[in-house]
Design a protein around this motif. Structure first.
Motif, short mmCIF file in Angstrom:
data_model
loop_
_atom_site.label_atom_id
_atom_site.label_comp_id
_atom_site.label_asym_id
_atom_site.label_seq_id
_atom_site.Cartn_x
_atom_site.Cartn_y
_atom_site.Cartn_z
N SER A 1 28.31 -29.72 -80.38
CA SER A 1 28.17 -28.59 -81.29
C SER A 1 26.79 -28.01 -81.02
CB SER A 1 28.31 -29.08 -82.73
OG SER A 1 28.04 -28.03 -83.62
N PHE A 2 26.69 -27.00 -80.15
CA PHE A 2 25.39 -26.59 -79.65
C PHE A 2 25.41 -25.18 -79.06
CE2 PHE A 2 27.70 -28.31 -76.07
CZ PHE A 2 27.42 -27.41 -75.05
N SER A 3 24.22 -24.67 -78.89
CA SER A 3 23.94 -23.59 -77.94
C SER A 3 22.74 -24.07 -77.15
CB SER A 3 23.67 -22.25 -78.64
OG SER A 3 22.58 -22.35 -79.51
N LEU A 4 22.70 -23.69 -75.89
CA LEU A 4 21.71 -24.24 -74.99
C LEU A 4 21.18 -23.14 -74.08
CD1 LEU A 4 22.07 -27.59 -73.29
CD2 LEU A 4 21.83 -25.67 -71.77
N VAL B 1 18.20 -17.93 -65.38
CA VAL B 1 18.19 -18.16 -66.82
C VAL B 1 19.65 -18.20 -67.25
CG1 VAL B 1 17.53 -17.26 -69.07
CG2 VAL B 1 15.98 -16.98 -67.12
N LEU B 2 20.06 -19.32 -67.82
CA LEU B 2 21.44 -19.53 -68.24
C LEU B 2 21.48 -19.88 -69.72
CD1 LEU B 2 22.50 -21.92 -65.32
CD2 LEU B 2 22.88 -19.44 -65.44
N ALA B 3 22.53 -19.45 -70.39
CA ALA B 3 22.81 -19.88 -71.76
C ALA B 3 24.21 -20.47 -71.76
CB ALA B 3 22.73 -18.71 -72.73
N VAL B 4 24.40 -21.51 -72.56
CA VAL B 4 25.71 -22.15 -72.67
C VAL B 4 26.06 -22.23 -74.15
CG1 VAL B 4 27.08 -24.22 -72.22
CG2 VAL B 4 25.28 -23.54 -70.62
N THR B 5 27.27 -21.81 -74.48
CA THR B 5 27.78 -21.91 -75.85
C THR B 5 28.85 -22.99 -75.88
OG1 THR B 5 29.25 -20.06 -75.31
CG2 THR B 5 27.25 -19.54 -76.54
N LEU C 1 25.09 -17.47 -80.26
CA LEU C 1 23.93 -16.90 -79.60
C LEU C 1 24.10 -15.39 -79.56
CD1 LEU C 1 23.19 -19.14 -76.47
CD2 LEU C 1 21.75 -18.80 -78.48
N TYR C 2 23.02 -14.69 -79.83
CA TYR C 2 23.01 -13.24 -79.79
C TYR C 2 22.02 -12.82 -78.72
CZ TYR C 2 25.28 -13.95 -84.24
OH TYR C 2 26.14 -14.36 -85.22
N ARG D 1 32.07 -17.91 -76.92
CA ARG D 1 32.09 -19.37 -77.00
C ARG D 1 32.63 -19.95 -75.69
NH1 ARG D 1 36.86 -21.42 -76.91
NH2 ARG D 1 38.67 -20.22 -77.52
N ALA D 2 32.36 -21.22 -75.46
CA ALA D 2 32.87 -21.97 -74.31
C ALA D 2 32.57 -21.27 -72.98
CB ALA D 2 34.38 -22.22 -74.45
#
Length: 188
Positions: free
Chosen positions: A58-61, A71-75, A83-84, A137-138
């Motif tokens: 259960s995260f955002s990274l 630069v990466l974001a993972v939901t 994440l916005y 998400r995902a």
């Protein structure tokens, strides 16, 4: 300030949520089940952009790779920690706050405002401000000069729906979409 490819990253996060090691910085909101951030970093180094399939929680990274310049974001799979993001030219702001100060100078988005006033929260992928997007998400999201490239790494399937999981691809030659479904929606 961290130099990450074309980006200059300024982190505004509690120190306990930041882990740095060998040119890699990970910022975590929430929890990755059964592992720590050092292991998440190891999996990223081993599996590249396919690493989100190796973790659950259960995260955002946010992952800043100074060596690769990405630069990466993972939901997470259910989108429990939204994440916005907004990109203005050479500047990107990513936040778990829907009303981050870098967003709030923008005009309100009427649908997002109506959502908050009627239900007390932002539903679906609505945001409070014009030009701000809610990251899917995902998905793994890569920040590029031309925009944010998003690729899904997981899909919810009913039990027994598929005996084998097919390879999904967006048809691009970049490694980000190898074996995942991209926002472009192409499926082979």
């Amino acid at each position: 300030m961290l130099a990450v490819g074309v980006w200059q990253a300024e982190l505004d996060a509690v120190p306990q949520s930041v882990h740095q090691q060998g040119g890699l910085t990970v910022v975590l909101k929430g929890q990755v089940y059964g592992t720590d951030l050092a292991e998440v970093m190891r999996r990223y180094r081993q599996h590249g952009t396919a690493f989100p399939r190796q973790i659950d929680g259960s995260f955002s990274l946010l992952l800043l790779d100074q060596v690769q310049g990405t630069v990466l974001a993972v939901t997470d799979r259910l989108g429990t920690h939204k994440l916005y993001a907004v990109q203005d030219g050479g500047r990107v702001t990513v936040s778990t706050l829907p009303d981050h100060p870098d967003f709030s100078w923008r005009p309100y988005r009427s649908a997002g405002l109506a959502s908050v006033l009627t239900s007390g929260m932002l539903v679906n992928h609505l945001t409070l401000y014009e030009g701000v997007q809610s990251l899917e998400r995902a998905s793994l999201h890569e920040f590029q000069r031309g925009g944010i490239q998003s690729c899904a790494y997981w899909q919810l399937r009913p039990p027994g729906a598929w005996i084998t999981v097919p390879k999904l691809s967006c048809g691009r030659s970049t490694p980000n979409c190898s074996g995942v479904r991209c926002a472009a929606g192409l499926r082979v």
